[in-house]
Scaffold this active site. Structure first.
Site, PDB file in Angstrom:
ATOM      1  CD  GLN A 100     -17.519  51.340  -9.347  1.00 30.52           C
ATOM      2  OE1 GLN A 100     -17.806  50.141  -9.267  1.00 30.52           O
ATOM      3  NE2 GLN A 100     -17.117  51.891 -10.476  1.00 30.52           N
TER       4      GLN A 100
ATOM      5  CG  ASP B  85     -19.658  58.728  -7.718  1.00 35.28           C
ATOM      6  OD1 ASP B  85     -20.431  57.826  -8.092  1.00 35.28           O
ATOM      7  OD2 ASP B  85     -18.561  58.948  -8.262  1.00 35.28           O
TER       8      ASP B  85
ATOM      9  CE  LYS C   8     -19.454  53.134 -13.397  1.00 37.89           C
ATOM     10  NZ  LYS C   8     -18.342  52.763 -14.254  1.00 37.89           N
TER      11      LYS C   8
ATOM     12  CB  CYS D 177     -11.588  57.866 -14.524  1.00 37.97           C
ATOM     13  SG  CYS D 177     -11.782  57.380 -16.222  1.00 37.97           S
TER      14      CYS D 177
ATOM     15  CG  HIS E 106     -14.815  58.195 -11.799  1.00 42.12           C
ATOM     16  ND1 HIS E 106     -15.141  59.091 -12.785  1.00 42.12           N
ATOM     17  CD2 HIS E 106     -14.603  57.008 -12.411  1.00 42.12           C
ATOM     18  CE1 HIS E 106     -15.125  58.460 -13.960  1.00 42.12           C
ATOM     19  NE2 HIS E 106     -14.794  57.201 -13.757  1.00 42.12           N
TER      20      HIS E 106
END
Lengths: 141, 403
Positions: free
Chosen positions: B200, B197, B223, B361, B120
């Site tokens: 998600q 990261d 999220k 993105c 991302h």
């Protein structure tokens, strides 16, 4: 299917996006502009040739949604034969027609004007028009 | 078996009476919020509101306690060694900027940073920027046409001992699950600082930072059923201590004179200004909500919806799924014939089906796969098979409109 959806995706837009006239690369063009929308990735090259101060030839090539393709196709069809001043007038007139349903306008522009009813799609029908407008304005400045 | 109807009823957004009921399939962008989270926000602002870490009165003391309790809750959720390894920030983007800029003083043209083409922009642009600032080189690991990482290239890059490896756990565009345990282990062998990261993955699978052994990990609250504007940077105690605070100002200091300032140690030294206190507290509640259902059960449910969606999509002529066939989270990306993703999304939107369309993105990934964008449907705990059926029905409408 909603009425507004039917009006937006009417056959004029769908036919227009499939219409390949003026959809061609012109690497030798005097001016190559890029119309790019980073949100959706739509990206067109706009090729312009000038004779004195009048656009003699215009074509486009690239990737975009049905609305950006149809509106770009309409734009390059209208450009040849126009001076910088006339191009700006033409673009302003198009913007007025998109906004104001009292304007005398073609069925195609009526359909394109529906874009403003849909979230995030207003930009699609002005992308290439904005690009040419900025170019002509900067050229004149 | 989970009672999905009951879970769904806990989300006010699905009870609103609009002309068409909401089919929300954009959970990779942000999840909807359960009532408990909304009520927690309101309770804080209604009855508990005060600035933290400074007031010498009960209300301020209580607000500080709630905030620090939320920090402990996050630490427990990701199995951090200490609560002070949790830095609150605005989200994944800020967390990664904090690391990239925090490491800036150590970087020079002698260094290489490794990212992947799957990232991302939040885990790409901050690294590109710090490379431009310091002269360090940015190495971008390729993604194979099937949407998985080129492991040979990645492993070879790690063996060259770059300063940093920044890697997403799960691709926000394709749902590809990267084998982060293996990759982090290899990176550790070569002394590479690892930044994961987890935007998600936080609400998809159990994250155990001790087991994963990464140096830094970032995620956003929104999220994971929490509020927007709150996120987390996890860092190992000794790694956080190395970061130069990328923002300076109120509350992060010990002593300020006209000549110099002494900063607090992490996490407070990295939290300049008044943080989003209510949001942090409500993030704690969101994590309780997840734990109350159970992440294992959530994962099983999400996967079953994904498989159902993939199967239904395969039965539609002209739909091309982009990304790995297996080893994906609850995200499916696809193209429909040569119809532009935004045309698809507009028509789906008219049917009340909310999906994401475009480059997500992740422009380097689009370039790697040689596509301009995709339509993405992403699922979570409140989605059911009827949601998928409505997506499929709406896709049939797209075909009718466009072809």
């Amino acid at each position: 299917m909603s009425e507004s959806l039917k009006k937006l995706y009417n056959h004029l837009i769908l036919d227009r996006q499939k219409d390949l006239s003026n959809f061609e690369k012109n690497e030798n063009a005097q001016i190559t502009l890029e119309a790019y929308n980073p949100v959706c990735g739509d990206q067109f090259k706009l090729y312009l040739d000038f004779d004195n101060n009048t656009i003699s030839k215009a074509s486009y090539y690239g990737y975009g949604c049905s609305l950006s393709r149809a509106s770009t196709s309409l734009l390059v069809e209208l450009l040849p034969g126009k001076s910088g001043k006339e191009v700006l007038e033409c673009i302003q007139s198009y913007y007025r027609q998109l906004e104001d349903d009292k304007e005398d306008r073609s069925e195609l522009i009526k359909a394109l004007s529906m874009a403003k009813e849909f979230p995030g799609r207003k930009q699609c029908v002005v992308l290439s028009w904005d690009t040419v407008k900025h170019f002509i304005q900067n050229k004149r400045a | 078996m989970l009672d999905i109807d009951n879970i769904r009823r806990q989300f006010p957004i699905f009870s609103t009476t609009t002309k068409t009921p909401l089919v929300y399939l954009d959970n990779a962008a942000t999840t909807q919020k359960p009532l408990v989270v909304l009520e927690r926000l309101q309770r804080f602002y209604s009855y508990e509101n005060a600035n933290i870490h400074r007031g010498i009165y009960q209300l301020a003391d209580d607000a500080t306690r709630h905030f620090e309790k939320a920090r402990s809750r996050v630490a427990q959720f990701i199995n951090a060694k200490y609560p002070d390894e949790v830095v609150f920030c605005s989200g994944t983007t800020e967390a990664i900027n904090m690391v990239a800029q925090g490491l800036r003083k150590y970087l020079s043209s002698d260094h290489q940073l490794v990212v992947t083409a799957m990232e991302h922009h939040a885990n790409f642009v901050p690294w590109q920027t710090v490379c431009n600032q310091t002269g360090a080189r940015l190495r971008v690991i390729a993604v194979k046409p099937d949407g998985t990482l080129d492991r040979d290239q990645l492993d070879a890059a790690i063996r060259q001992k770059p300063a940093v490896l920044a890697l997403t756990h799960i691709s926000n565009t394709l749902g590809t699950i990267n084998p982060v345990h293996e990759i982090v282990a290899l990176a550790k062998e070569h002394g590479v600082i690892t930044v994961v990261d987890a935007a998600q993955s936080i609400a998809y699978d159990h994250l155990d930072v001790k087991d994963l052994d990464c140096d830094f990990l970032a995620f956003s609250g929104h999220k994971a059923f929490g509020p927007m504007g709150i996120g987390v940077l996890y860092g190992k105690e000794e790694q956080l201590a190395r970061l130069e605070p990328y923002q300076q100002g109120g509350s992060m200091i010990i002593k300020v004179s006209e000549e110099s300032t002494t900063f607090k140690p992490p996490p407070h030294g990295l939290e300049a200004g008044t943080p989003p206190v209510a949001e942090a507290v409500a993030l704690g509640t969101a994590l309780d909500f997840i734990s109350g259902i159970g992440l294992s059960k959530i994962k099983v449910h999400n996967h079953s919806i994904l498989l159902y969606a993939k199967e239904k999509l395969s039965s539609l002529q002209g739909v091309q799924q982009i990304g790995p066939e297996n080893e994906t989270s609850s995200i499916v990306s696809f193209l429909m014939k040569d119809i532009h993703p935004h045309d698809v999304a507009t028509i789906l939107g008219e049917s009340g089906v909310a999906v994401r369309a475009g480059h997500h993105c992740a422009q380097p990934l689009m370039q790697a796969l040689n596509i301009h964008g995709t339509v993405r449907a992403s699922f979570t705990i409140y989605n059911n098979r009827e949601d998928v059926d409505q997506l499929i029905d709406a896709l049939k409408t797209v075909e009718k409109v466009m072809l």
